[in-house]
Design a protein around this motif. Structure first.
Motif, PDB file in Angstrom:
ATOM      1  N   ARG A   1      62.362  37.154  68.876  1.00  0.00           N
ATOM      2  CA  ARG A   1      61.528  37.823  67.720  1.00  0.00           C
ATOM      3  C   ARG A   1      59.877  37.149  67.988  1.00  0.00           C
ATOM      4  NH1 ARG A   1      62.522  42.165  65.739  1.00  0.00           N
ATOM      5  NH2 ARG A   1      64.449  41.640  64.658  1.00  0.00           N
ATOM      6  N   TYR A   2      59.676  35.862  68.148  1.00  0.00           N
ATOM      7  CA  TYR A   2      58.513  35.467  68.091  1.00  0.00           C
ATOM      8  C   TYR A   2      57.987  35.080  69.452  1.00  0.00           C
ATOM      9  CZ  TYR A   2      59.598  34.701  63.309  1.00  0.00           C
ATOM     10  OH  TYR A   2      59.915  35.054  62.038  1.00  0.00           O
TER      11      TYR A   2
ATOM     12  N   GLY B   1      52.151  30.114  63.620  1.00  0.00           N
ATOM     13  CA  GLY B   1      53.382  30.621  62.786  1.00  0.00           C
ATOM     14  C   GLY B   1      54.447  30.917  63.803  1.00  0.00           C
ATOM     15  N   SER B   2      54.357  31.350  64.860  1.00  0.00           N
ATOM     16  CA  SER B   2      55.441  31.857  65.870  1.00  0.00           C
ATOM     17  C   SER B   2      56.039  30.537  66.199  1.00  0.00           C
ATOM     18  CB  SER B   2      55.020  32.839  66.864  1.00  0.00           C
ATOM     19  OG  SER B   2      54.318  33.915  66.339  1.00  0.00           O
TER      20      SER B   2
ATOM     21  N   LEU C   1      60.989  24.834  64.785  1.00  0.00           N
ATOM     22  CA  LEU C   1      61.682  24.259  63.973  1.00  0.00           C
ATOM     23  C   LEU C   1      63.306  24.830  63.928  1.00  0.00           C
ATOM     24  CD1 LEU C   1      59.419  24.057  60.810  1.00  0.00           C
ATOM     25  CD2 LEU C   1      59.991  22.270  62.138  1.00  0.00           C
TER      26      LEU C   1
ATOM     27  N   LEU D   1      55.782  27.566  65.174  1.00  0.00           N
ATOM     28  CA  LEU D   1      56.429  26.749  64.111  1.00  0.00           C
ATOM     29  C   LEU D   1      57.761  27.090  63.730  1.00  0.00           C
ATOM     30  CD1 LEU D   1      55.689  24.633  61.784  1.00  0.00           C
ATOM     31  CD2 LEU D   1      55.772  26.378  60.158  1.00  0.00           C
ATOM     32  N   VAL D   2      58.230  28.444  63.621  1.00  0.00           N
ATOM     33  CA  VAL D   2      59.256  29.061  63.251  1.00  0.00           C
ATOM     34  C   VAL D   2      60.251  28.669  64.550  1.00  0.00           C
ATOM     35  CG1 VAL D   2      60.816  31.039  62.630  1.00  0.00           C
ATOM     36  CG2 VAL D   2      58.790  30.632  61.740  1.00  0.00           C
TER      37      VAL D   2
ATOM     38  N   ALA E   1      66.695  28.111  59.441  1.00  0.00           N
ATOM     39  CA  ALA E   1      67.247  29.270  60.016  1.00  0.00           C
ATOM     40  C   ALA E   1      68.495  29.088  60.830  1.00  0.00           C
ATOM     41  CB  ALA E   1      66.318  30.170  60.923  1.00  0.00           C
TER      42      ALA E   1
ATOM     43  N   VAL F   1      48.599  33.114  64.798  1.00  0.00           N
ATOM     44  CA  VAL F   1      49.856  33.726  65.322  1.00  0.00           C
ATOM     45  C   VAL F   1      50.553  32.938  66.085  1.00  0.00           C
ATOM     46  CG1 VAL F   1      50.784  35.571  66.475  1.00  0.00           C
ATOM     47  CG2 VAL F   1      48.733  36.301  64.944  1.00  0.00           C
TER      48      VAL F   1
ATOM     49  N   GLU G   1      70.793  31.572  62.115  1.00  0.00           N
ATOM     50  CA  GLU G   1      70.377  32.616  62.978  1.00  0.00           C
ATOM     51  C   GLU G   1      70.601  31.909  64.247  1.00  0.00           C
ATOM     52  OE1 GLU G   1      69.582  35.715  62.742  1.00  0.00           O
ATOM     53  OE2 GLU G   1      69.761  35.769  60.352  1.00  0.00           O
TER      54      GLU G   1
END
Lengths: 167, 157
Positions: free
Chosen positions: B67-68, B42-43, B49, B45-46, B56, B39, B59
């Motif tokens: 969000r993360y 993933g959070s 990046l 990384l996004v 993205a 978790v 956004e």
């Protein structure tokens, strides 16, 4: 038996022997495997939660999938490569390990689930791209994917405690 | 050494003995630990990046962080809780291990960096530039990767 012979031949490969003999090799490969798995699960989690109906950083499910799936695939390839290296280092022990066998089944089921999603709900994604929650078929796919990858990780950890040959 | 005698005391406590005696406890807690790491990864990384300007970019950075970041905090709480259970079960494996303390220092460092550089972005408006984004984004991702390697190497040292 031929399977036993093949497994023993894999065990006897120079690369298998060098992984067994170099004390740092296995921990390094295992660390790469954990990194790869957390990247696979971490990225697929975001997509799966979006399919289940949890909002992501963007509204479009299709764009989210196309944005994150390349990272999932690269990480999955790394997980397979590192996994194969661990397997060859002790092929007969892994092949005989129940948790390892179940883990392969769970990965295969996750693949089938993904194939079903891409050939059904994803085909019509233009119809529900920005819907929250998405249609039932997509939600079921997302939920199954979450469940199966969780099982894969749990079984993977269990292999470390049940494998007959420990380093 | 205080840490060593504390570890020995902890090892002899009934709860530590129980965790070791029930064979599924340690692998189950480790599985939860790895899921929570996923978790965070993933959070992170996004988010990173995005802040490095690699995905993205349509956004707003603030939206992505908003969000993360809460998921990183929630996962860190699960990691601290499951990690504490693992220390209780096997004190010598962790408390007497240099790699463990390196890992703790890196986790603290990543936590402080995230607080200092990512939390302020929660208040950022759409269009606000997040600078200097790239070096810190890659530094944070690198620290999380090293944390994972340290975590696995604790088992071998």
């Amino acid at each position: 038996m031929s399977l036993e012979t093949t497994l023993q031949q894999i065990y006897d490969l120079p690369i298998s022997a060098s992984i067994r003999e170099n004390v740092n090799a296995f921990p390094l490969i295992e660390s790469l495997h954990v990194l790869a798995i957390t990247l696979v699960f971490g990225t697929i989690l975001i997509v799966d939660l979006r399919l289940v109906g949890v909002a992501s950083h963007r509204r479009s499910a299709d764009r989210l999938i196309r944005e994150l799936l390349p990272y999932t695939w690269v990480a999955f390839a790394l997980a397979v490569i590192s996994g194969v290296l661990m397997f060859v280092s002790n092929a007969p022990a892994y092949a005989a390990n129940l948790e390892f066998q179940l883990k392969l089944v769970a990965i295969a089921l996750a693949g089938v689930n993904m194939a079903i999603f891409h050939s059904t709900a994803h085909r019509r994604i233009a119809d529900w791209d920005t819907d929250l929650p998405p249609p039932a078929a997509a939600r079921v796919s997302g939920f199954l994917s979450l469940a199966l990858w969780t099982v894969v990780i749990v079984l993977g950890r269990w292999i470390g405690f049940t494998l007959d040959v420990l380093f | 050494m205080f840490i060593q005698s504390f570890g020995e005391w902890l090892y002899d406590t009934p709860i530590s003995t129980t965790f070791r005696d029930i064979t599924w406890v340690i692998p189950a807690v480790q599985s939860i630990h790895i899921l929570a790491i996923a978790v965070v990864i993933g959070s992170a990384l996004v988010s990173e990046l995005r802040l490095a300007g690699l995905i993205a970019t349509d956004e707003a950075p603030g939206n992505v962080v908003r969000r993360y970041l809460p998921w990183i905090w929630r996962a860190l709480i699960v990691l601290l809780a499951s990690g504490t259970l693992l220390i209780v079960a096997e004190p010598a494996r962790t408390l007497g291990n240099t790699i463990f303390w390196v890992k703790m220092a890196l986790v603290l460092g990543a936590f402080v960096l995230t607080l200092a550089f990512r939390r302020p972005l929660l208040a950022a408006q759409a269009g606000d530039a997040a600078t200097p984004a790239k070096p810190i984004a890659f530094l944070l991702l690198a620290v999380w990767v090293v944390v994972i390697f340290c975590g696995r190497f604790i088992a071998y040292t």
